[in-house]
Design a protein around this motif. Sequence first.
Motif, mmCIF file in Angstrom:
data_model
loop_
_atom_site.group_PDB
_atom_site.id
_atom_site.type_symbol
_atom_site.label_atom_id
_atom_site.label_comp_id
_atom_site.label_asym_id
_atom_site.label_seq_id
_atom_site.Cartn_x
_atom_site.Cartn_y
_atom_site.Cartn_z
ATOM 1 N N HIS A 115 83.682 40.913 -63.698
ATOM 2 C CA HIS A 115 82.446 40.204 -63.395
ATOM 3 C C HIS A 115 81.466 40.368 -64.541
ATOM 4 O O HIS A 115 81.579 41.302 -65.338
ATOM 5 C CB HIS A 115 81.831 40.716 -62.090
ATOM 6 N N LYS A 116 80.534 39.454 -64.610
ATOM 7 C CA LYS A 116 79.527 39.496 -65.673
ATOM 8 C C LYS A 116 78.468 40.535 -65.324
ATOM 9 O O LYS A 116 77.889 40.510 -64.234
ATOM 10 C CB LYS A 116 78.911 38.116 -65.868
ATOM 11 N N ILE A 117 78.234 41.419 -66.249
ATOM 12 C CA ILE A 117 77.300 42.519 -66.031
ATOM 13 C C ILE A 117 75.882 42.017 -65.786
ATOM 14 O O ILE A 117 75.170 42.540 -64.931
ATOM 15 C CB ILE A 117 77.335 43.490 -67.235
ATOM 16 N N LEU A 118 75.469 40.980 -66.504
ATOM 17 C CA LEU A 118 74.087 40.517 -66.407
ATOM 18 C C LEU A 118 73.851 39.480 -65.314
ATOM 19 O O LEU A 118 72.722 39.032 -65.141
ATOM 20 C CB LEU A 118 73.622 39.970 -67.768
ATOM 21 N N GLN A 143 75.263 42.740 -77.133
ATOM 22 C CA GLN A 143 76.594 43.285 -76.851
ATOM 23 C C GLN A 143 77.068 42.928 -75.444
ATOM 24 O O GLN A 143 78.218 42.555 -75.242
ATOM 25 C CB GLN A 143 76.593 44.813 -77.017
ATOM 26 N N ILE A 144 76.182 43.057 -74.467
ATOM 27 C CA ILE A 144 76.573 42.762 -73.087
ATOM 28 C C ILE A 144 76.832 41.265 -72.909
ATOM 29 O O ILE A 144 77.801 40.873 -72.254
ATOM 30 C CB ILE A 144 75.508 43.274 -72.091
ATOM 31 N N THR A 199 90.028 43.896 -75.212
ATOM 32 C CA THR A 199 91.046 44.792 -74.663
ATOM 33 C C THR A 199 90.700 45.259 -73.256
ATOM 34 O O THR A 199 91.563 45.297 -72.382
ATOM 35 C CB THR A 199 91.220 46.013 -75.587
ATOM 36 N N GLN A 200 89.461 45.606 -73.018
ATOM 37 C CA GLN A 200 89.070 46.122 -71.708
ATOM 38 C C GLN A 200 89.208 45.044 -70.627
ATOM 39 O O GLN A 200 89.742 45.304 -69.547
ATOM 40 C CB GLN A 200 87.647 46.644 -71.769
ATOM 41 N N ILE A 201 88.757 43.852 -70.920
ATOM 42 C CA ILE A 201 88.874 42.760 -69.952
ATOM 43 C C ILE A 201 90.339 42.435 -69.686
ATOM 44 O O ILE A 201 90.757 42.252 -68.538
ATOM 45 C CB ILE A 201 88.092 41.516 -70.425
ATOM 46 N N ASN A 202 91.139 42.379 -70.736
ATOM 47 C CA ASN A 202 92.569 42.110 -70.556
ATOM 48 C C ASN A 202 93.243 43.203 -69.737
ATOM 49 O O ASN A 202 94.117 42.933 -68.914
ATOM 50 C CB ASN A 202 93.264 41.939 -71.901
ATOM 51 N N ASP A 229 80.207 39.588 -71.647
ATOM 52 C CA ASP A 229 80.214 38.692 -70.496
ATOM 53 C C ASP A 229 80.828 37.330 -70.837
ATOM 54 O O ASP A 229 81.522 36.733 -70.008
ATOM 55 C CB ASP A 229 78.795 38.505 -69.949
ATOM 56 N N ARG A 230 80.588 36.823 -72.049
ATOM 57 C CA ARG A 230 81.184 35.542 -72.462
ATOM 58 C C ARG A 230 82.703 35.606 -72.472
ATOM 59 O O ARG A 230 83.384 34.622 -72.223
ATOM 60 C CB ARG A 230 80.679 35.145 -73.859
ATOM 61 N N GLU A 231 83.254 36.763 -72.764
ATOM 62 C CA GLU A 231 84.708 36.916 -72.830
ATOM 63 C C GLU A 231 85.365 36.686 -71.470
ATOM 64 O O GLU A 231 86.549 36.369 -71.398
ATOM 65 C CB GLU A 231 85.090 38.287 -73.378
ATOM 66 N N LEU A 232 84.613 36.842 -70.395
ATOM 67 C CA LEU A 232 85.172 36.596 -69.060
ATOM 68 C C LEU A 232 85.491 35.120 -68.843
ATOM 69 O O LEU A 232 86.334 34.776 -68.023
ATOM 70 C CB LEU A 232 84.223 37.087 -67.974
ATOM 71 N N ASP A 233 84.815 34.248 -69.583
ATOM 72 C CA ASP A 233 85.064 32.810 -69.465
ATOM 73 C C ASP A 233 86.303 32.382 -70.259
ATOM 74 O O ASP A 233 86.756 31.253 -70.130
ATOM 75 C CB ASP A 233 83.851 32.017 -69.977
ATOM 76 N N ASN A 234 86.826 33.265 -71.078
ATOM 77 C CA ASN A 234 87.943 32.938 -71.958
ATOM 78 C C ASN A 234 89.239 33.505 -71.379
ATOM 79 O O ASN A 234 89.455 34.711 -71.387
ATOM 80 C CB ASN A 234 87.675 33.522 -73.348
#
Length: 186
Positions: free
Chosen positions: A92-95, A53-54, A69-72, A58-63
């Motif tokens: 930022h990426k959590i991991l 899940q994490i 919704t949360q990142i947007n 985190d991959r969504e940050l590259d898109n």
Amino acid sequence: MKRIFGKKAPGPVEAFKEHGNDFIVSDNLKDLVERMNQLAGNHLLNYEKIKYQIEARDRELDNTFSKDTQINYIRSTRSYLGDKLGRVAAPHKILSPENGPLIAVRLNILTRKTLGGIKTNLNGQVLREDDSIIEGLYAAGEVAGFGGGGMHGYRALEGTFLGGCIFSGMKAGKYIAGLKQENSNG
């Protein structure tokens, strides 16, 4: 300024991290999950599922066109300079190790909302499962069933509950007063 530009969390948060019984701090996700399972006294947290899940988040940050919704929301909120500088952390990426440490908090879930639960009639009298009246027992307010699908529907807001509390209390009170009036006249 220290809160905005400092590397540490505010004092109370740092104190919780260091001394809080329900806080686990680690630089390693596997360790974090294992220690939280130990703290909780069970093995409900699955490391592989949490990691999946994490990593997906985190991959969504590259898109740039992410559908998360949360990142947007974070990106949108940071478009206002005041929020960007002092209120909303940069995505930022959590991991990523430079964003650590990882923090887990054991939650103690409780509720103060029933969204209904005691079955009543329109006079506030509490009903049994067979809809017979329990003599002398009344309910008013949210517990009388007007929340959660009643008067305000499933998405009632905090401020809308007061009217239902007052109204159902008034109905029950008038009914009880009428009974007392009947008994004193009868």
